[in-house]
Design a protein around this motif. Structure first.
Motif, PDB file in Angstrom:
ATOM      1  N   LEU A 379       0.957  -1.069   0.030  1.00 28.12           N
ATOM      2  CA  LEU A 379      -0.074  -0.097  -0.164  1.00 28.12           C
ATOM      3  C   LEU A 379       0.809   1.262   0.001  1.00 28.12           C
ATOM      4  O   LEU A 379       0.675   2.239  -0.693  1.00 28.12           O
ATOM      5  N   GLY A 380       1.883   1.264   0.756  1.00 26.91           N
ATOM      6  CA  GLY A 380       2.842   2.470   0.780  1.00 26.91           C
ATOM      7  C   GLY A 380       3.466   2.601  -0.263  1.00 26.91           C
ATOM      8  O   GLY A 380       3.538   3.793  -0.893  1.00 26.91           O
ATOM      9  N   LEU A 381       3.960   1.613  -1.054  1.00 22.50           N
ATOM     10  CA  LEU A 381       4.709   1.691  -2.543  1.00 22.50           C
ATOM     11  C   LEU A 381       3.874   2.274  -3.377  1.00 22.50           C
ATOM     12  O   LEU A 381       4.037   2.901  -4.163  1.00 22.50           O
ATOM     13  N   SER A 382       2.402   1.925  -3.275  1.00 27.68           N
ATOM     14  CA  SER A 382       1.333   2.162  -4.285  1.00 27.68           C
ATOM     15  C   SER A 382       1.250   3.780  -3.918  1.00 27.68           C
ATOM     16  O   SER A 382       1.242   4.575  -5.002  1.00 27.68           O
ATOM     17  N   PHE A 383       1.253   4.079  -2.985  1.00 28.82           N
ATOM     18  CA  PHE A 383       0.774   5.667  -2.655  1.00 28.82           C
ATOM     19  C   PHE A 383       2.228   6.533  -3.237  1.00 28.82           C
ATOM     20  O   PHE A 383       2.153   7.493  -3.883  1.00 28.82           O
ATOM     21  N   GLY A 384       3.459   5.951  -2.907  1.00 31.65           N
ATOM     22  CA  GLY A 384       4.831   6.592  -3.335  1.00 31.65           C
ATOM     23  C   GLY A 384       4.674   6.696  -5.205  1.00 31.65           C
ATOM     24  O   GLY A 384       5.178   7.467  -5.329  1.00 31.65           O
ATOM     25  N   CYS A 385       4.192   5.558  -5.552  1.00 30.23           N
ATOM     26  CA  CYS A 385       4.139   5.502  -7.044  1.00 30.23           C
ATOM     27  C   CYS A 385       3.306   6.396  -7.714  1.00 30.23           C
ATOM     28  O   CYS A 385       3.465   6.971  -9.025  1.00 30.23           O
ATOM     29  N   GLN A 386       2.340   7.017  -6.873  1.00 34.25           N
ATOM     30  CA  GLN A 386       1.309   7.889  -7.561  1.00 34.25           C
ATOM     31  C   GLN A 386       1.572   9.215  -7.208  1.00 34.25           C
ATOM     32  O   GLN A 386       1.781  10.213  -8.220  1.00 34.25           O
ATOM     33  N   PHE A 387       2.307   9.613  -5.953  1.00 32.01           N
ATOM     34  CA  PHE A 387       2.422  10.977  -5.526  1.00 32.01           C
ATOM     35  C   PHE A 387       3.594  11.656  -6.262  1.00 32.01           C
ATOM     36  O   PHE A 387       3.842  12.766  -6.661  1.00 32.01           O
ATOM     37  N   SER A 388       4.652  10.937  -6.397  1.00 30.52           N
ATOM     38  CA  SER A 388       6.218  11.242  -6.905  1.00 30.52           C
ATOM     39  C   SER A 388       5.777  11.861  -8.270  1.00 30.52           C
ATOM     40  O   SER A 388       6.221  13.016  -8.739  1.00 30.52           O
ATOM     41  N   PRO A 389       5.326  10.774  -9.242  1.00 34.16           N
ATOM     42  CA  PRO A 389       5.222  11.048 -10.518  1.00 34.16           C
ATOM     43  C   PRO A 389       4.369  12.311 -10.834  1.00 34.16           C
ATOM     44  O   PRO A 389       4.248  13.039 -11.907  1.00 34.16           O
ATOM     45  N   MET A 390       3.201  12.278 -10.062  1.00 31.77           N
ATOM     46  CA  MET A 390       2.079  13.231 -10.508  1.00 31.77           C
ATOM     47  C   MET A 390       2.731  14.681 -10.204  1.00 31.77           C
ATOM     48  O   MET A 390       2.072  15.453 -10.999  1.00 31.77           O
ATOM     49  N   SER A 391       3.480  14.774  -9.481  1.00 29.78           N
ATOM     50  CA  SER A 391       4.050  16.397  -9.243  1.00 29.78           C
ATOM     51  C   SER A 391       4.614  16.749 -10.448  1.00 29.78           C
ATOM     52  O   SER A 391       4.882  17.666 -11.097  1.00 29.78           O
ATOM     53  N   VAL A 392       5.388  15.806 -11.149  1.00 30.56           N
ATOM     54  CA  VAL A 392       6.173  15.991 -12.152  1.00 30.56           C
ATOM     55  C   VAL A 392       5.197  16.289 -13.692  1.00 30.56           C
ATOM     56  O   VAL A 392       5.388  16.993 -14.449  1.00 30.56           O
ATOM     57  N   THR A 393       4.174  15.259 -13.711  1.00 29.76           N
ATOM     58  CA  THR A 393       3.131  15.661 -14.597  1.00 29.76           C
ATOM     59  C   THR A 393       2.367  16.635 -14.697  1.00 29.76           C
ATOM     60  O   THR A 393       2.125  17.197 -15.659  1.00 29.76           O
ATOM     61  N   ILE A 394       2.002  17.260 -13.529  1.00 31.76           N
ATOM     62  CA  ILE A 394       1.190  18.445 -13.582  1.00 31.76           C
ATOM     63  C   ILE A 394       2.003  19.573 -14.054  1.00 31.76           C
ATOM     64  O   ILE A 394       1.825  20.500 -14.600  1.00 31.76           O
ATOM     65  N   GLN A 395       3.235  19.637 -13.232  1.00 26.89           N
ATOM     66  CA  GLN A 395       4.350  20.822 -13.634  1.00 26.89           C
ATOM     67  C   GLN A 395       4.561  20.910 -15.035  1.00 26.89           C
ATOM     68  O   GLN A 395       4.819  21.644 -15.883  1.00 26.89           O
ATOM     69  N   ASN A 396       4.728  19.500 -15.732  1.00 26.77           N
ATOM     70  CA  ASN A 396       4.938  19.572 -16.980  1.00 26.77           C
ATOM     71  C   ASN A 396       3.758  19.879 -17.985  1.00 26.77           C
ATOM     72  O   ASN A 396       4.249  20.168 -19.256  1.00 26.77           O
ATOM     73  N   ALA A 397       2.704  19.723 -17.449  1.00 25.08           N
ATOM     74  CA  ALA A 397       1.764  19.790 -18.430  1.00 25.08           C
ATOM     75  C   ALA A 397       1.370  21.372 -18.490  1.00 25.08           C
ATOM     76  O   ALA A 397       0.435  21.923 -19.328  1.00 25.08           O
ATOM     77  N   VAL A 398       2.115  22.340 -17.870  1.00 28.68           N
ATOM     78  CA  VAL A 398       1.442  23.738 -17.697  1.00 28.68           C
ATOM     79  C   VAL A 398       2.879  24.657 -18.295  1.00 28.68           C
ATOM     80  O   VAL A 398       4.042  24.140 -18.274  1.00 28.68           O
ATOM     81  N   GLU A 399       2.580  25.839 -18.566  1.00 31.21           N
ATOM     82  CA  GLU A 399       3.583  26.694 -18.708  1.00 31.21           C
ATOM     83  C   GLU A 399       4.527  27.117 -17.696  1.00 31.21           C
ATOM     84  O   GLU A 399       3.973  27.134 -16.486  1.00 31.21           O
TER      85      GLU A 399
END
Length: 480
Positions: A379-399
């Motif tokens: 469960l902890g691994l699953s949360f880590g796999c979501q949160f760290s990449p999502m920070s990159v995803t969201i900032q990469n999607a905007v100017e």
């Protein structure tokens, strides 16, 4: 006039050497630790605080005041840092936070302490939001995943150390030291920010502050968070005072949307939500946080009510989840930088969270230490796999010019999602317990109630998984 983007400001990533990046990241980790520690160190000192100051009926607001103030100001700080630069806004945040800590340590009464916690929260929202936004100024999205794991690990470390420090201060010194400890930490964070962030790029446009939008963000979000707090207290979503708060919050939310559509530089740029990657990323982050925060609260309760474990034993079995979150975030962040892809890791994380929640619903926990360790670790691994990449995803999607408000929105929805998740799943639990309370519940009665809770958690995680199916894989921007 609708929001009209002006000339994008492209960060000069090449201006920072690897050594400078490491130094800056260490300073950011300190600022994040300062903000995150304050949410956990207070918990073990609450009874001592109430014993000295009285006001047992107000005790929960010592925690809620900080949480609400830091949450509602997160998007405001992000936008201000986009307009004025990260460094000055972060320095102001540190000063406000430390000032609130001094007021809290000297508080002569419970109302004074709660007011001081509001001041601390006003600073804590900036520490959290801007620290994450600075990463976007010093590293391109393709390389950003390398440090996101360290930043995510800072949250988990504060969660582990906070209660321990709080207990030690109360036992050997006094509860006031849970606030005095912020002075040396705050001084170090201020110095790190002052010296290390001097070379950050400054906005080249003249800011126009949407103060009406800032006020409406506070007026719309505060009643919603108060409503969640009242739901948890009353144990019912139909509590009149909670419904009144939700209604008031929705009225101001509509007003906020109308306001932000009419100004040139809104505090909350609505055009971001027209970006499908950004919108889905926000949704995935919020849903994932609903599951994680609720399980962090309810899994130890399950251990105690169903398996009969002591609070100490339940806490020890939660270490695996914490370590899994740190490890998952670090590994996923490194993998995103190495592969240039984020979607597979987010999909894997949501899928594992769904599967593990279903497994616990069917088999329960607290009966086999090895199985508990494996399940909570996954469960902890699953949360880590979501949160760290999502920070990159969201900032990469905007100017780049919107990097601060983008990451702040993600943090805001994570916090709001976590609050709603705890309230929702706690309500589901109490609805299925005799008398609507966990006190005195027999294990054979509590076990089916917790099974339903984990089924609901699996459903929320599955909804996040569905969102990942529609998440577009954008190429991560590099230094060129």
């Amino acid at each position: 006039m609708r929001d009209t983007p002006d000339t994008p400001e492209t960060p000069s990533y090449a201006a920072f050497s690897p050594r400078e990046v490491r130094t800056i990241v260490m300073g950011l980790m300190l600022a994040l630790f300062l903000s995150s520690l304050d949410q956990t160190i207070v918990a073990t000192a609450l009874s001592s605080i109430a014993g000295d100051l009285g006001g047992w009926g107000l005790l929960s607001w010592v925690v809620s005041a900080y949480l609400i103030a830091s949450t509602v100001t997160t998007p405001i700080y992000g936008r201000l840092s986009d307009l004025y630069g990260r460094r000055p806004v972060l320095l102001v945040s540190v000063c406000i936070f430390v000032g609130g800590a001094v007021l809290a340590a000297l508080a002569p009464s419970m109302p004074a302490l709660i007011a001081a916690r509001v001041v601390q929260g006003l600073g804590g929202g900036g520490l959290r939001a801007i620290s994450l936004a600075v990463v976007g100024d010093i590293l391109p999205p393709r390389e950003r995943g390398r440090v996101q794991g360290y930043l995510s690990g800072t949250f988990a470390t504060a969660n582990i150390i906070g209660p321990v420090l709080g207990g030690l201060f109360v036992e050997y010194l006094s509860w006031a030291w849970i606030f005095w400890i912020n002075l040396p930490l705050g001084a170090a964070a201020f110095a790190a920010t002052y010296f290390q962030l001097r070379r950050l790029p400054r906005p080249n446009r003249r800011p126009r502050i949407d103060w009406a939008g800032a006020v409406l963000i506070v007026l719309s979000c505060t009643p919603l968070l108060l409503g969640i707090t009242l739901v948890q207290r009353a144990g019912s979503w139909a509590a009149p005072e909670a419904l009144a708060c939700f209604g008031l919050g929705l009225v101001f939310l509509v007003w906020l949307i109308l306001q932000e559509r009419s100004v040139q530089q809104p505090m909350l740029p609505l055009h971001l939500f027209g970006n499908p990657v950004f919108s889905l990323g926000i949704a995935i982050s919020g849903l994932s946080s609903m599951v994680m925060m609720a399980l962090v609260i309810l899994v130890p309760l399950d251990y105690q009510l169903v398996a009969g474990l002591s609070p100490k034993e339940a806490g020890l079995r939660m270490i695996a989840m914490t370590l899994g979150t740190v490890t998952g975030s670090f590994v996923a962040g490194q993998a995103v930088s190495a592969t240039g892809r984020y979607r597979p890791f987010v999909m894997l994380g949501t899928a594992v969270a769904t599967a593990m929640s279903l497994l616990v619903a069917l088999l329960g926990i607290g009966h086999d230490p090895l199985r508990d360790t494996v399940v909570t670790l996954l469960l902890g691994l699953s949360f880590g796999c979501q949160f760290s990449p999502m920070s990159v995803t969201i900032q990469n999607a905007v100017e780049p010019r919107d990097g601060g408000i983008a990451i702040s929105c993600m943090m805001f929805f994570r916090l709001m999602g976590g609050a709603f998740g705890v309230a929702l799943l706690s309500s589901v639990l109490f609805w299925h317990l005799p008398g609507g309370t966990a006190e005195g519940a027999a294990p054979e009665v509590a076990a089916p109630a917790f099974s339903i809770v984990f089924l609901v958690a699996a459903g929320i995680a599955a909804l996040a998984l569905v969102c990942t199916l529609f998440l577009k894989e954008l190429p991560l921007r590099g230094r060129s």
